[in-house]
Design a protein around this motif. Sequence first.
Motif, PDB file in Angstrom:
ATOM      1  N   ALA A  98       0.848  -1.195   0.000  1.00 11.80           N
ATOM      2  CA  ALA A  98       0.000   0.000   0.000  1.00 11.80           C
ATOM      3  C   ALA A  98       0.887   1.250   0.000  1.00 11.80           C
ATOM      4  CB  ALA A  98      -0.927  -0.004   1.227  1.00 11.80           C
ATOM      5  N   PRO A  99       1.469   1.580  -1.153  1.00  8.40           N
ATOM      6  CA  PRO A  99       2.428   2.692  -1.195  1.00  8.40           C
ATOM      7  C   PRO A  99       1.772   4.036  -0.880  1.00  8.40           C
ATOM      8  CG  PRO A  99       1.880   1.949  -3.411  1.00  8.40           C
ATOM      9  CD  PRO A  99       1.281   0.953  -2.470  1.00  8.40           C
ATOM     10  N   VAL A 100       2.591   4.941  -0.407  1.00  9.06           N
ATOM     11  CA  VAL A 100       2.138   6.289  -0.086  1.00  9.06           C
ATOM     12  C   VAL A 100       1.922   7.080  -1.378  1.00  9.06           C
ATOM     13  CG1 VAL A 100       2.803   8.456   1.037  1.00  9.06           C
ATOM     14  CG2 VAL A 100       3.380   6.252   2.101  1.00  9.06           C
ATOM     15  N   ARG A 105      10.950   0.185   4.974  1.00  8.96           N
ATOM     16  CA  ARG A 105       9.561   0.555   4.701  1.00  8.96           C
ATOM     17  C   ARG A 105       9.415   2.064   4.533  1.00  8.96           C
ATOM     18  NH1 ARG A 105       5.594  -3.421   6.305  1.00  8.96           N
ATOM     19  NH2 ARG A 105       6.618  -5.292   7.094  1.00  8.96           N
ATOM     20  N   GLU A 106       8.556   2.415   3.558  1.00  9.58           N
ATOM     21  CA  GLU A 106       8.250   3.817   3.348  1.00  9.58           C
ATOM     22  C   GLU A 106       7.156   4.249   4.326  1.00  9.58           C
ATOM     23  OE1 GLU A 106       8.545   5.574  -0.674  1.00  9.58           O
ATOM     24  OE2 GLU A 106       6.380   5.866  -0.466  1.00  9.58           O
ATOM     25  N   GLY A 107       7.184   5.485   4.707  1.00  7.75           N
ATOM     26  CA  GLY A 107       6.168   6.018   5.602  1.00  7.75           C
ATOM     27  C   GLY A 107       6.042   7.509   5.417  1.00  7.75           C
ATOM     28  N   VAL A 108       5.311   8.141   6.308  1.00 10.28           N
ATOM     29  CA  VAL A 108       5.171   9.595   6.246  1.00 10.28           C
ATOM     30  C   VAL A 108       5.445  10.188   7.620  1.00 10.28           C
ATOM     31  CG1 VAL A 108       3.517   9.484   4.348  1.00 10.28           C
ATOM     32  CG2 VAL A 108       2.685   9.619   6.703  1.00 10.28           C
ATOM     33  N   LEU A 109       5.856  11.436   7.603  1.00  9.87           N
ATOM     34  CA  LEU A 109       6.145  12.173   8.827  1.00  9.87           C
ATOM     35  C   LEU A 109       5.497  13.544   8.715  1.00  9.87           C
ATOM     36  CD1 LEU A 109       9.449  12.358  10.783  1.00  9.87           C
ATOM     37  CD2 LEU A 109       8.251  14.459  10.200  1.00  9.87           C
ATOM     38  N   ALA A 110       4.538  13.819   9.605  1.00  6.68           N
ATOM     39  CA  ALA A 110       3.884  15.127   9.662  1.00  6.68           C
ATOM     40  C   ALA A 110       4.474  15.900  10.825  1.00  6.68           C
ATOM     41  CB  ALA A 110       2.374  14.955   9.845  1.00  6.68           C
ATOM     42  N   GLY A 111       4.804  17.160  10.611  1.00  7.88           N
ATOM     43  CA  GLY A 111       5.481  17.906  11.658  1.00  7.88           C
ATOM     44  C   GLY A 111       4.841  19.240  11.972  1.00  7.88           C
ATOM     45  N   SER A 112       5.113  19.705  13.171  1.00  3.64           N
ATOM     46  CA  SER A 112       4.717  21.051  13.590  1.00  3.64           C
ATOM     47  C   SER A 112       5.810  21.591  14.500  1.00  3.64           C
ATOM     48  CB  SER A 112       3.379  21.037  14.327  1.00  3.64           C
ATOM     49  OG  SER A 112       3.115  22.329  14.874  1.00  3.64           O
ATOM     50  N   PRO A 113       6.314  22.804  14.222  1.00  2.00           N
ATOM     51  CA  PRO A 113       7.389  23.348  15.048  1.00  2.00           C
ATOM     52  C   PRO A 113       6.894  24.204  16.201  1.00  2.00           C
ATOM     53  CG  PRO A 113       7.090  24.734  13.124  1.00  2.00           C
ATOM     54  CD  PRO A 113       6.037  23.638  13.035  1.00  2.00           C
ATOM     55  N   GLY A 133       1.632  18.934   2.869  1.00  2.00           N
ATOM     56  CA  GLY A 133       2.805  19.421   3.584  1.00  2.00           C
ATOM     57  C   GLY A 133       3.453  18.353   4.444  1.00  2.00           C
ATOM     58  N   VAL A 134       3.223  17.092   4.103  1.00  2.00           N
ATOM     59  CA  VAL A 134       3.716  15.964   4.890  1.00  2.00           C
ATOM     60  C   VAL A 134       4.909  15.332   4.164  1.00  2.00           C
ATOM     61  CG1 VAL A 134       3.140  13.660   5.750  1.00  2.00           C
ATOM     62  CG2 VAL A 134       1.459  15.514   5.909  1.00  2.00           C
ATOM     63  N   SER A 135       5.957  15.023   4.898  1.00  2.00           N
ATOM     64  CA  SER A 135       7.142  14.408   4.308  1.00  2.00           C
ATOM     65  C   SER A 135       6.922  12.918   4.081  1.00  2.00           C
ATOM     66  CB  SER A 135       8.353  14.587   5.228  1.00  2.00           C
ATOM     67  OG  SER A 135       8.663  15.950   5.394  1.00  2.00           O
ATOM     68  N   VAL A 136       7.476  12.410   2.999  1.00  2.00           N
ATOM     69  CA  VAL A 136       7.530  10.973   2.761  1.00  2.00           C
ATOM     70  C   VAL A 136       8.940  10.519   3.122  1.00  2.00           C
ATOM     71  CG1 VAL A 136       7.187   9.104   1.100  1.00  2.00           C
ATOM     72  CG2 VAL A 136       5.863  11.224   0.895  1.00  2.00           C
ATOM     73  N   VAL A 137       9.028   9.478   3.918  1.00  2.00           N
ATOM     74  CA  VAL A 137      10.318   9.076   4.481  1.00  2.00           C
ATOM     75  C   VAL A 137      10.489   7.559   4.394  1.00  2.00           C
ATOM     76  CG1 VAL A 137      10.334  11.024   6.100  1.00  2.00           C
ATOM     77  CG2 VAL A 137       9.339   8.831   6.810  1.00  2.00           C
ATOM     78  N   ARG A 138      11.698   7.117   4.624  1.00  2.00           N
ATOM     79  CA  ARG A 138      11.960   5.718   4.950  1.00  2.00           C
ATOM     80  C   ARG A 138      12.090   5.602   6.458  1.00  2.00           C
ATOM     81  NH1 ARG A 138      13.847   1.930   1.113  1.00  2.00           N
ATOM     82  NH2 ARG A 138      12.606   2.299  -0.764  1.00  2.00           N
ATOM     83  N   GLY A 139      11.559   4.530   7.014  1.00  2.20           N
ATOM     84  CA  GLY A 139      11.735   4.289   8.436  1.00  2.20           C
ATOM     85  C   GLY A 139      13.203   4.149   8.784  1.00  2.20           C
ATOM     86  N   VAL A 140      13.504   4.192  10.063  1.00  2.00           N
ATOM     87  CA  VAL A 140      14.896   4.128  10.518  1.00  2.00           C
ATOM     88  C   VAL A 140      15.603   2.894   9.974  1.00  2.00           C
ATOM     89  CG1 VAL A 140      16.315   3.774  12.589  1.00  2.00           C
ATOM     90  CG2 VAL A 140      14.526   5.524  12.581  1.00  2.00           C
ATOM     91  N   ASP A 141      14.891   1.786   9.858  1.00  2.00           N
ATOM     92  CA  ASP A 141      15.510   0.559   9.369  1.00  2.00           C
ATOM     93  C   ASP A 141      15.774   0.592   7.870  1.00  2.00           C
ATOM     94  OD1 ASP A 141      15.587  -0.636  11.889  1.00  2.00           O
ATOM     95  OD2 ASP A 141      13.481  -1.188  11.734  1.00  2.00           O
TER      96      ASP A 141
END
Length: 480
Positions: free
Chosen positions: A256-258, A278-286, A267-275
């Motif tokens: 189920a790709p992003v 797997r692809e994932g997403v990271l939503a941020g607020s400063p 405004g959400v980043s697409v990332v690879r997990g630490v390992d």
Amino acid sequence: MGSTHVKAVVAALGAGCATELAVAARSIRGLDAADLVDAALAAAGEALELSPGPVATIGIASMAETGALVDRDGRPRGPLLRWDRRGDAEARLRLAAGIDPIELHTRTGAPLVPKLPLLTWAALVREGVPTGTRWAFAADLVGAALTGRVATDHTLAGRSGGYPLPAPGAPLPSDWDAALLSVAAVPRVLLGEVLAPAEALGVADRGPVALRGAVVRIAGHDHAVAARGAGAVASGTVVHSLGTTEAVLALAARDAPVDRRLAGAHGVSVVRGVDGEREGVLAGSPAVGSLVADWRERATAAGADADALLAELPRHPGPAVALPYPAGRQCPDPDPGARYVLVGAEPGDAAAELTGIVRGLAAHGALMRDAVAALTHTPDDARIVATGAPVRRNPRLAGLMAHLAGRELPVVDLDAPVATAAAALAAEREGVAPRAEPPYLIVPPCDDAIPELRDRFARLLELSAPASVGAEPTVTEGAS
């Protein structure tokens, strides 16, 4: 190394559980790059004095988008360039002329924002970079101080705008994006190596004697490492990480790709997990740190005891709710013009305003979790975990988050969850210990007397949208 403090922990990993034996911290506000390294090593030394013993391995995590130039031996040769430094944001974005924001996000997973390291590097090159100097992220600075080698982890590189995000399932690249570096006029020689996820940086042969001989690993981006420590190793877990900044991370299933274009629109980043698999997403607020700092200033000016209110976090009976955007909204529905708005509180009532801020943070956090879950096709009954000091120390914030999640909320019960997760990750990769879970507090839902919070927050967002400003005279904008 976070935005306000560096923390060092001596962790024990036994029976599948991570335990903090000693924690030491130093403030890093206002420090330059060399002082940051000194503070990190001093914190490590203090932690080892509190819990002495042979060091099996060292893991280092840090805030993203922050670093400095270093010389050939990895010693800092310039100021620490932080993600939150002030300056002309428009001028930084002009350095991205020739880079299409949608193409950049699709190619790297990173939104085009002023703090992007690719733009920092472009500015450094235009100002003139001394021959032989290279860039090092904050974690890399400490790694270089222990080993003499300058290299980084893919999660920090992935926040730069200069590191390619491969197709789902494809292996991580071992080098930077030559085309993007060329467009930004950044020479490849300015950047160090990008380590494979399981690759060690080296063996500590300098720095504090107590650390020498231990294998050193760059664990990566602090929020990503915290999420990994809290269970984000596969799809089905959403981790909400709060500190000076805030992030929500989840991994997608392999089948189920992003939707990268949709993530970019949010405004959400697409990332690879630490390992790195797997692809994932990271939503941020400063906003968390600056919201509290601004509120503290107003509360003190009004004669309130800000420290006592923060420690006690009293529940105000009124209907106060705040839009937690002191300088724009990063996601979802990015809006650089969004601002802090408080309703339902009398001016100068510090307790009521603090209640409104806590409610606003919880409500906005729920929106970020919704966006992350939708982008990663995470089911509604997925495990939601929270980590970080603001939520661990504030049971009302945790209770509101649980209420909006519709279930009990596990909260990582550690003083230094990022540092502990980095140490555990290093030990796991070194073969010293299997994956270890942190201890959790289980927080029940708390409706805080306004069970309609989600709807009220959504209505306030609508009223504060540019097309609606002025339509509701009871909306008052707070100072920020």
